[in-house]
Design a protein around this motif. Structure first.
Motif, PDB file in Angstrom:
ATOM      1  N   LYS A 217       0.824  -1.272  -0.015  1.00 46.22           N
ATOM      2  CA  LYS A 217      -0.202  -0.028   0.033  1.00 46.22           C
ATOM      3  C   LYS A 217       0.859   1.197   0.224  1.00 46.22           C
ATOM      4  CE  LYS A 217      -3.871  -2.161   2.360  1.00 46.22           C
ATOM      5  NZ  LYS A 217      -4.702  -2.251   3.584  1.00 46.22           N
ATOM      6  N   PHE A 218       2.141   1.080  -0.617  1.00 46.42           N
ATOM      7  CA  PHE A 218       3.073   2.425  -0.590  1.00 46.42           C
ATOM      8  C   PHE A 218       2.400   3.387  -1.584  1.00 46.42           C
ATOM      9  CE2 PHE A 218       6.385   4.739  -2.694  1.00 46.42           C
ATOM     10  CZ  PHE A 218       6.954   5.224  -1.468  1.00 46.42           C
ATOM     11  N   PHE A 219       2.599   4.652  -1.224  1.00 45.92           N
ATOM     12  CA  PHE A 219       2.228   5.747  -2.244  1.00 45.92           C
ATOM     13  C   PHE A 219       2.993   6.625  -1.795  1.00 45.92           C
ATOM     14  CE2 PHE A 219      -0.709   6.098   1.412  1.00 45.92           C
ATOM     15  CZ  PHE A 219      -0.652   7.333   1.648  1.00 45.92           C
ATOM     16  N   PRO A 220       3.405   7.708  -2.656  1.00 45.47           N
ATOM     17  CA  PRO A 220       4.255   8.988  -2.390  1.00 45.47           C
ATOM     18  C   PRO A 220       3.705   9.692  -1.203  1.00 45.47           C
ATOM     19  CG  PRO A 220       4.146   8.759  -4.758  1.00 45.47           C
ATOM     20  CD  PRO A 220       3.064   7.698  -4.237  1.00 45.47           C
ATOM     21  N   GLY A 221       4.730   9.916  -0.228  1.00 47.58           N
ATOM     22  CA  GLY A 221       4.025  10.506   0.957  1.00 47.58           C
ATOM     23  C   GLY A 221       3.573   9.551   2.009  1.00 47.58           C
ATOM     24  N   SER A 222       3.619   8.438   1.777  1.00 49.99           N
ATOM     25  CA  SER A 222       3.209   7.240   2.824  1.00 49.99           C
ATOM     26  C   SER A 222       4.068   7.297   3.840  1.00 49.99           C
ATOM     27  CB  SER A 222       3.192   5.867   2.214  1.00 49.99           C
ATOM     28  OG  SER A 222       3.045   4.962   3.321  1.00 49.99           O
ATOM     29  N   THR A 223       3.619   7.228   5.068  1.00 50.30           N
ATOM     30  CA  THR A 223       4.461   7.161   6.338  1.00 50.30           C
ATOM     31  C   THR A 223       4.321   5.831   6.940  1.00 50.30           C
ATOM     32  OG1 THR A 223       2.684   8.004   7.657  1.00 50.30           O
ATOM     33  CG2 THR A 223       3.978   9.619   6.775  1.00 50.30           C
ATOM     34  N   GLN A 224       3.902   4.759   6.260  1.00 48.19           N
ATOM     35  CA  GLN A 224       3.568   3.584   7.025  1.00 48.19           C
ATOM     36  C   GLN A 224       4.824   2.787   7.484  1.00 48.19           C
ATOM     37  OE1 GLN A 224       0.541   0.207   5.827  1.00 48.19           O
ATOM     38  NE2 GLN A 224       2.215   0.071   4.526  1.00 48.19           N
ATOM     39  N   LYS A 225       5.909   2.921   6.564  1.00 51.74           N
ATOM     40  CA  LYS A 225       7.104   2.378   7.008  1.00 51.74           C
ATOM     41  C   LYS A 225       7.883   3.060   8.315  1.00 51.74           C
ATOM     42  CE  LYS A 225      11.032   3.239   4.622  1.00 51.74           C
ATOM     43  NZ  LYS A 225      12.098   3.224   3.618  1.00 51.74           N
ATOM     44  N   ALA A 226       7.816   4.374   8.037  1.00 47.49           N
ATOM     45  CA  ALA A 226       8.272   5.180   9.337  1.00 47.49           C
ATOM     46  C   ALA A 226       7.404   4.791  10.772  1.00 47.49           C
ATOM     47  CB  ALA A 226       8.478   6.588   8.919  1.00 47.49           C
ATOM     48  N   SER A 227       6.258   4.775  10.295  1.00 47.45           N
ATOM     49  CA  SER A 227       5.314   4.547  11.724  1.00 47.45           C
ATOM     50  C   SER A 227       5.693   3.207  12.267  1.00 47.45           C
ATOM     51  CB  SER A 227       4.052   4.509  11.229  1.00 47.45           C
ATOM     52  OG  SER A 227       3.746   6.056  10.698  1.00 47.45           O
ATOM     53  N   PHE A 228       5.772   2.342  11.201  1.00 47.90           N
ATOM     54  CA  PHE A 228       6.259   0.664  11.988  1.00 47.90           C
ATOM     55  C   PHE A 228       7.593   0.754  12.452  1.00 47.90           C
ATOM     56  CE2 PHE A 228       8.386  -3.193  10.989  1.00 47.90           C
ATOM     57  CZ  PHE A 228       7.781  -3.939  11.619  1.00 47.90           C
ATOM     58  N   LEU A 229       8.676   1.165  11.894  1.00 50.21           N
ATOM     59  CA  LEU A 229       9.937   1.209  12.475  1.00 50.21           C
ATOM     60  C   LEU A 229       9.832   1.997  13.584  1.00 50.21           C
ATOM     61  CD1 LEU A 229      12.061   1.820   9.316  1.00 50.21           C
ATOM     62  CD2 LEU A 229      11.868  -0.194  10.523  1.00 50.21           C
ATOM     63  N   GLY A 230       9.263   3.388  13.748  1.00 55.92           N
ATOM     64  CA  GLY A 230       9.025   3.988  15.122  1.00 55.92           C
ATOM     65  C   GLY A 230       8.477   3.266  16.192  1.00 55.92           C
ATOM     66  N   ALA A 231       7.327   2.591  15.655  1.00 62.90           N
ATOM     67  CA  ALA A 231       6.551   1.923  16.904  1.00 62.90           C
ATOM     68  C   ALA A 231       7.538   0.630  17.413  1.00 62.90           C
ATOM     69  CB  ALA A 231       5.383   1.336  16.150  1.00 62.90           C
ATOM     70  N   LEU A 232       8.379   0.038  16.411  1.00 64.01           N
ATOM     71  CA  LEU A 232       9.203  -1.074  16.800  1.00 64.01           C
ATOM     72  C   LEU A 232      10.229  -0.462  17.578  1.00 64.01           C
ATOM     73  CD1 LEU A 232      10.311  -4.113  16.601  1.00 64.01           C
ATOM     74  CD2 LEU A 232      11.300  -3.212  14.393  1.00 64.01           C
ATOM     75  N   GLY A 233      10.983   0.669  17.304  1.00 59.69           N
ATOM     76  CA  GLY A 233      12.065   1.267  18.119  1.00 59.69           C
ATOM     77  C   GLY A 233      11.751   1.477  19.352  1.00 59.69           C
ATOM     78  N   LYS A 234      10.581   2.149  19.378  1.00 58.42           N
ATOM     79  CA  LYS A 234      10.111   2.683  21.064  1.00 58.42           C
ATOM     80  C   LYS A 234       9.916   1.563  21.756  1.00 58.42           C
ATOM     81  CE  LYS A 234       8.494   7.104  19.468  1.00 58.42           C
ATOM     82  NZ  LYS A 234       7.114   7.648  19.081  1.00 58.42           N
ATOM     83  N   GLN A 235       9.087   0.344  21.144  1.00 57.20           N
ATOM     84  CA  GLN A 235       9.155  -0.845  21.832  1.00 57.20           C
ATOM     85  C   GLN A 235      10.260  -1.579  22.405  1.00 57.20           C
ATOM     86  OE1 GLN A 235       5.787  -1.316  22.808  1.00 57.20           O
ATOM     87  NE2 GLN A 235       6.529  -3.024  23.985  1.00 57.20           N
ATOM     88  N   LEU A 236      11.235  -1.513  21.280  1.00 55.93           N
ATOM     89  CA  LEU A 236      12.719  -1.937  21.463  1.00 55.93           C
ATOM     90  C   LEU A 236      13.342  -1.291  22.720  1.00 55.93           C
ATOM     91  CD1 LEU A 236      14.719  -4.132  20.502  1.00 55.93           C
ATOM     92  CD2 LEU A 236      15.407  -2.183  19.372  1.00 55.93           C
ATOM     93  N   PHE A 237      13.299  -0.079  22.976  1.00 56.29           N
ATOM     94  CA  PHE A 237      13.763   0.724  23.937  1.00 56.29           C
ATOM     95  C   PHE A 237      13.067   0.339  25.388  1.00 56.29           C
ATOM     96  CE2 PHE A 237      15.680   3.998  21.246  1.00 56.29           C
ATOM     97  CZ  PHE A 237      17.086   4.046  21.723  1.00 56.29           C
ATOM     98  N   GLU A 238      11.844   0.209  25.202  1.00 57.96           N
ATOM     99  CA  GLU A 238      11.155  -0.155  26.634  1.00 57.96           C
ATOM    100  C   GLU A 238      11.638  -1.660  27.023  1.00 57.96           C
ATOM    101  OE1 GLU A 238       9.046   1.593  28.429  1.00 57.96           O
ATOM    102  OE2 GLU A 238       9.597   3.073  27.152  1.00 57.96           O
ATOM    103  N   GLU A 239      11.957  -2.564  25.998  1.00 63.00           N
ATOM    104  CA  GLU A 239      12.328  -4.168  26.292  1.00 63.00           C
ATOM    105  C   GLU A 239      13.744  -3.979  26.936  1.00 63.00           C
ATOM    106  OE1 GLU A 239      10.543  -6.858  26.225  1.00 63.00           O
ATOM    107  OE2 GLU A 239       8.866  -6.050  25.479  1.00 63.00           O
ATOM    108  N   ILE A 240      14.529  -3.144  26.339  1.00 66.02           N
ATOM    109  CA  ILE A 240      15.817  -2.983  26.743  1.00 66.02           C
ATOM    110  C   ILE A 240      15.875  -2.693  28.404  1.00 66.02           C
ATOM    111  CG2 ILE A 240      17.985  -1.701  26.517  1.00 66.02           C
ATOM    112  CD1 ILE A 240      17.681  -1.791  23.386  1.00 66.02           C
TER     113      ILE A 240
END
Length: 255
Positions: A217-240
């Motif tokens: 579902k990618f389209f120019p201006g899509s933030t889906q990838k950044a949103s996924f990586l951001g959510a994963l990164g924040k959850q990773l910090f909590e786990e650490i």
């Protein structure tokens, strides 16, 4: 500040004790049975490797007051998420980047963005290196291709220049990580559940899931990838934060 001081003292003590252990294991043990000699030699090798890691840890700890902004001033760092499946001089193609902020020793923000979002804001023409023109067929130069020099320090300077021109943001430093680093972190923490996407992420499926959210579902201006990586990164910090001592050691060794 007190914790950092205690940590440095503890690491120095460990380093000294490992040095004593190495000296003792380096003695004459030719009289030992063969199996025992092998064990002593293995211990000598392991203690040498661990002493080197502890030494590196001491150097990092000395930098922590500056890195974490213990003087009360905010420190911002740009993290390059490099896809090593598409090789580039510093480790891989920069598909996304993050801004990691510390102040007074605390993590205050982690924001992740798609590289194309920033590149879309570049005004004017930047002439690319001839290799990019010839081999990639690009007439313009953007931040996504700025890690073109094998010397990371030089590439980082180019990337910081592009970041400021495209977004107006200045950072105190640049950190490059690739999939191997991300997988090593997940190996230490174990599987992570990302509530916003209802996904379980581990070292085995990280790449596939990142690609899925980058392309589906990618389209120019899509933030889906950044949103996924951001959510994963924040959850990773909590786990650490909640890792036990043994797993934290594994994490440090992986870095």
């Amino acid at each position: 500040s007190e914790e950092i001081g205690s940590l440095e003292e503890g690491l120095v003590e460990v380093e000294n004790n490992l040095g004593i252990l190495q000296a003792r294991l380096s003695g004459d043990y030719s009289w030992l049975p063969a199996d025992w000699k092998t064990q002593v030699q293995k211990g000598l090798t392991l203690s040498g490797e661990f002493k080197k890691q502890v030494g590196q840890g001491i150097e990092v700890v000395k930098l922590m007051p500056e890195l974490l902004g213990l003087d009360g001033k905010q420190r911002d760092y740009m993290i390059l998420f490099q896809n090593d499946s598409e090789l580039r001089p510093t480790g891989g193609f920069i598909g996304s980047y993050g801004i990691l902020s510390f102040k007074s020793g605390k993590l205050i923000n982690l924001e992740i963005k798609d590289i194309y979002e920033a590149d879309g804001q570049l005004k004017g023409h930047v002439e690319p290196p001839w290799e990019i023109k010839k081999h990639l067929g690009e007439a313009n130069w953007f931040m996504r291709d700025a890690n073109w020099k094998a010397d990371f320090v030089k590439s980082a300077a180019d990337i910081q220049w592009f970041l400021e021109k495209e977004t107006g943001k200045k950072v105190n430093g640049v950190i490059g990580i690739d999939l191997a680093v991300a997988r090593a972190m997940l190996k230490a923490t174990g599987e992570i559940y990302v509530p916003d996407f209802k996904e379980k992420i581990n070292e085995g499926n990280l790449y596939e899931q990142a690609e899925f959210y980058a392309e589906t579902k990618f389209f120019p201006g899509s933030t889906q990838k950044a949103s996924f990586l951001g959510a994963l990164g924040k959850q990773l910090f909590e786990e650490i934060k909640s890792l036990d001592v043994e797993k934290r050691l594994t994490l440090v060794q992986s870095f």
